[in-house]
Enzyme design. Structure first.
Site, PDB file in Angstrom:
ATOM      1  N   CYS A  38       0.829  -1.206   0.000  1.00 41.22           N
ATOM      2  CA  CYS A  38       0.000   0.000   0.000  1.00 41.22           C
ATOM      3  C   CYS A  38       0.867   1.261   0.000  1.00 41.22           C
ATOM      4  CB  CYS A  38      -0.883   0.050   1.254  1.00 41.22           C
ATOM      5  SG  CYS A  38      -1.940  -1.385   1.496  1.00 41.22           S
ATOM      6  N   CYS A  42      -2.954   4.816   2.965  1.00 37.97           N
ATOM      7  CA  CYS A  42      -4.043   3.865   2.742  1.00 37.97           C
ATOM      8  C   CYS A  42      -5.065   3.936   3.887  1.00 37.97           C
ATOM      9  CB  CYS A  42      -3.489   2.447   2.629  1.00 37.97           C
ATOM     10  SG  CYS A  42      -4.776   1.205   2.275  1.00 37.97           S
ATOM     11  N   CYS A  69      -2.625  -2.947  -3.466  1.00 42.21           N
ATOM     12  CA  CYS A  69      -3.896  -2.763  -2.768  1.00 42.21           C
ATOM     13  C   CYS A  69      -4.939  -2.190  -3.731  1.00 42.21           C
ATOM     14  CB  CYS A  69      -3.693  -1.807  -1.587  1.00 42.21           C
ATOM     15  SG  CYS A  69      -5.210  -1.369  -0.707  1.00 42.21           S
ATOM     16  N   CYS A  72      -6.241   1.588  -2.098  1.00 40.39           N
ATOM     17  CA  CYS A  72      -5.465   2.840  -2.157  1.00 40.39           C
ATOM     18  C   CYS A  72      -4.694   3.000  -3.459  1.00 40.39           C
ATOM     19  CB  CYS A  72      -4.498   2.928  -0.975  1.00 40.39           C
ATOM     20  SG  CYS A  72      -3.077   1.802  -1.053  1.00 40.39           S
TER      21      CYS A  72
END
Length: 486
Positions: A38, A42, A69, A72
């Site tokens: 991430c 995030c 991810c 995000c």
């Protein structure tokens, strides 16, 4: 892990815990228990520190087996400002990889441009950023492919090759590894509303992009500068202040392009966060970027979609979108002279160039002569778009057409490689070559270094630019110019 490394890890974890968007793009974190990596901001539940690993690049996280991810979208962050600041081989290599050199010329071409062996380049990049040139280029190709999947209706096979993959099989495997989705699933997950909806992104309408940046962004000052120096036929700025559109032609490795970039009202207000972690420290996306500093909306029309990655990176350099305004403003804001100027215009940028040879010629000959050169020697577009009719003339064409005087000397040096202004150029070497050419003084060389090379630490000759402004003297100069003090 020694004490210094432990403190560094603690600082990074604090940035993750506080979801500090100032660090987006500066590093990435991965969670061992989920297999996901991430950006620091995030919004997901903060993982336990013992389960977190940190990486300098998305490619390094991917190389360790982590997937991006979906919440995000860590590949959509601005690039690290460090690569523009650093003048060493790693910084130069990262800029060249961003420009697509590995895809076009291979690792051998990258190494040749840097003046190192492929083994040395591989070793230094792996040691510094956790991934070699092939892995870094692969991560960039995956991001380009996602943009095309989610913003156009192009066939998947065409997207695979446009993004730079050697085969459809390689494309499919990479998308699955990076996003844990098939290309079809990734396309189906695209937003259906807003300016980036695929229904508005047919090939004829161009590719819509959101060019993300971190922190505050003084868009009015950037658009003022671009409007004041626009060369007819190549550039145009239309609209009223606060809602202008900058349009220009682009010469790219595989073809040509036309881009329109929108000025976003209110982007100059700034979004400096109080508190949080203190700072000592391809990226265009149609997805929601509200948790970043913001973005500039753009639309690219390309004759060859293989140029998408390169075009995006050149726009990012032109608009200085990978800058770290927090670090710049912290340093310059502490100066008695600059403090009030920084407070008035947080996040002021130092624009670069879409084609590095172009600002060198323009700095030497001036606006009127630049317009003459475009009309006489610039390549006419096959399909003019309003007032955009030409590409800025190539250095080799100018060197042959007007070989005498300072212009001939400059363009000949650019054409034969004596002078290099590409993203991987050695800045000090370029300065020495420039000053050896007739008609180029320290002032002209300083402009070329700032704009063509994107050097963040250039002081105008004879000006009072103390070392305490380093490494951000180019930004200090911009503050003084915008305030009318230069």
């Amino acid at each position: 892990m020694n004490d210094e490394d432990a403190r560094y890890e603690e600082t990074r974890y604090e940035a993750v815990r506080s979801r500090d968007a100032r660090f987006d793009g500066e590093f990435f974190f991965a969670v061992r228990t989920t297999g996901i990596y991430c950006r620091p901001s995030c919004p997901a539940v903060t993982p336990k520190q013992r389960n977190v690993r940190f990486y300098a690049t998305a490619a390094a996280a991917q190389g360790s087996g982590f997937r991006a991810c979906r919440r995000c979208r860590p590949d959509a962050v601005p690039g690290s400002a460090a690569w523009n600041v650093r003048a060493d081989v790693v910084g130069r290599a990262m800029r060249l990889i961003g420009d697509g050199v590995v895809d076009r010329e291979g690792v051998g071409g990258l190494a040749a441009r840097l003046g190192y062996s492929t083994r040395q380049v591989q070793r230094q990049l792996t040691a510094e950023v956790g991934a070699g040139p092939v892995a870094l280029a692969r991560a960039q190709r995956a991001h380009t492919a996602r943009i095309l999947l989610q913003t156009t209706e192009l066939p998947v096979t065409q997207i695979a090759f446009a993004a730079g993959f050697a085969s459809v099989r390689q494309f499919n495997e990479t998308i699955r590894a990076v996003y844990a989705s098939t290309p079809s699933e990734l396309r189906a997950a695209a937003p259906r509303t807003g300016p980036a909806a695929r229904s508005a992104a047919t090939p004829g309408a161009g590719v819509p992009l959101r060019l993300a940046y971190r922190g505050p962004y003084q868009s009015a000052a950037v658009f003022d500068l671009l409007a004041g120096e626009a060369v007819p036929g190549v550039e145009a700025v239309v609209g009223s202040r606060g809602s202008r559109t900058y349009r220009r032609t682009l010469r790219l490795p595989y073809g040509t392009g036309i881009v329109a970039v929108e000025e976003r009202p209110g982007t100059g207000a700034g979004r400096h966060r109080a508190g949080g972690t203190s700072r000592t420290a391809p990226t265009a996306d149609p997805a929601d970027a509200a948790h970043l500093g913001g973005w500039l909306d753009a639309r690219l029309h390309l004759t060859d979609l293989r140029d998408l990655t390169t075009a995006v990176q050149r726009l990012r350099r032109l608009f200085d979108l990978d800058a770290d305004p927090y670090a710049v403003d912290e340093r310059l804001g502490a100066d008695a002279r600059l403090g009030p100027l920084v407070a008035a215009r947080p996040g002021l940028r130092s624009p670069g160039a879409a084609d590095p040879d172009e600002p060198a010629v323009r700095a030497l000959v001036g606006a009127a002569q630049a317009e003459r050169l475009v009309l006489r020697y610039g390549k006419a577009l096959d399909a003019p778009c309003g007032t955009l009719t030409h590409l800025f003339p190539e250095a080799a064409v100018l060197a042959e057409a007007e070989p005498d005087g300072p212009l001939g000397a400059l363009t000949a040096a650019l054409a034969d490689g004596t002078l290099r202004l590409d993203p991987g150029a050695d800045r000090e070497e370029a300065r020495a070559v420039l000053l050896a050419l007739p008609g180029i003084d320290e002032g002209t060389a300083a402009v070329i270094r700032t704009r063509a090379l994107g050097d963040p630490d250039v002081a105008p000759p004879g000006a009072d630019a103390p070392d305490t402004w380093r490494p951000w003297r180019s930004y200090a100069v911009q503050h003084l110019r915008v305030a009318g003090e230069l």
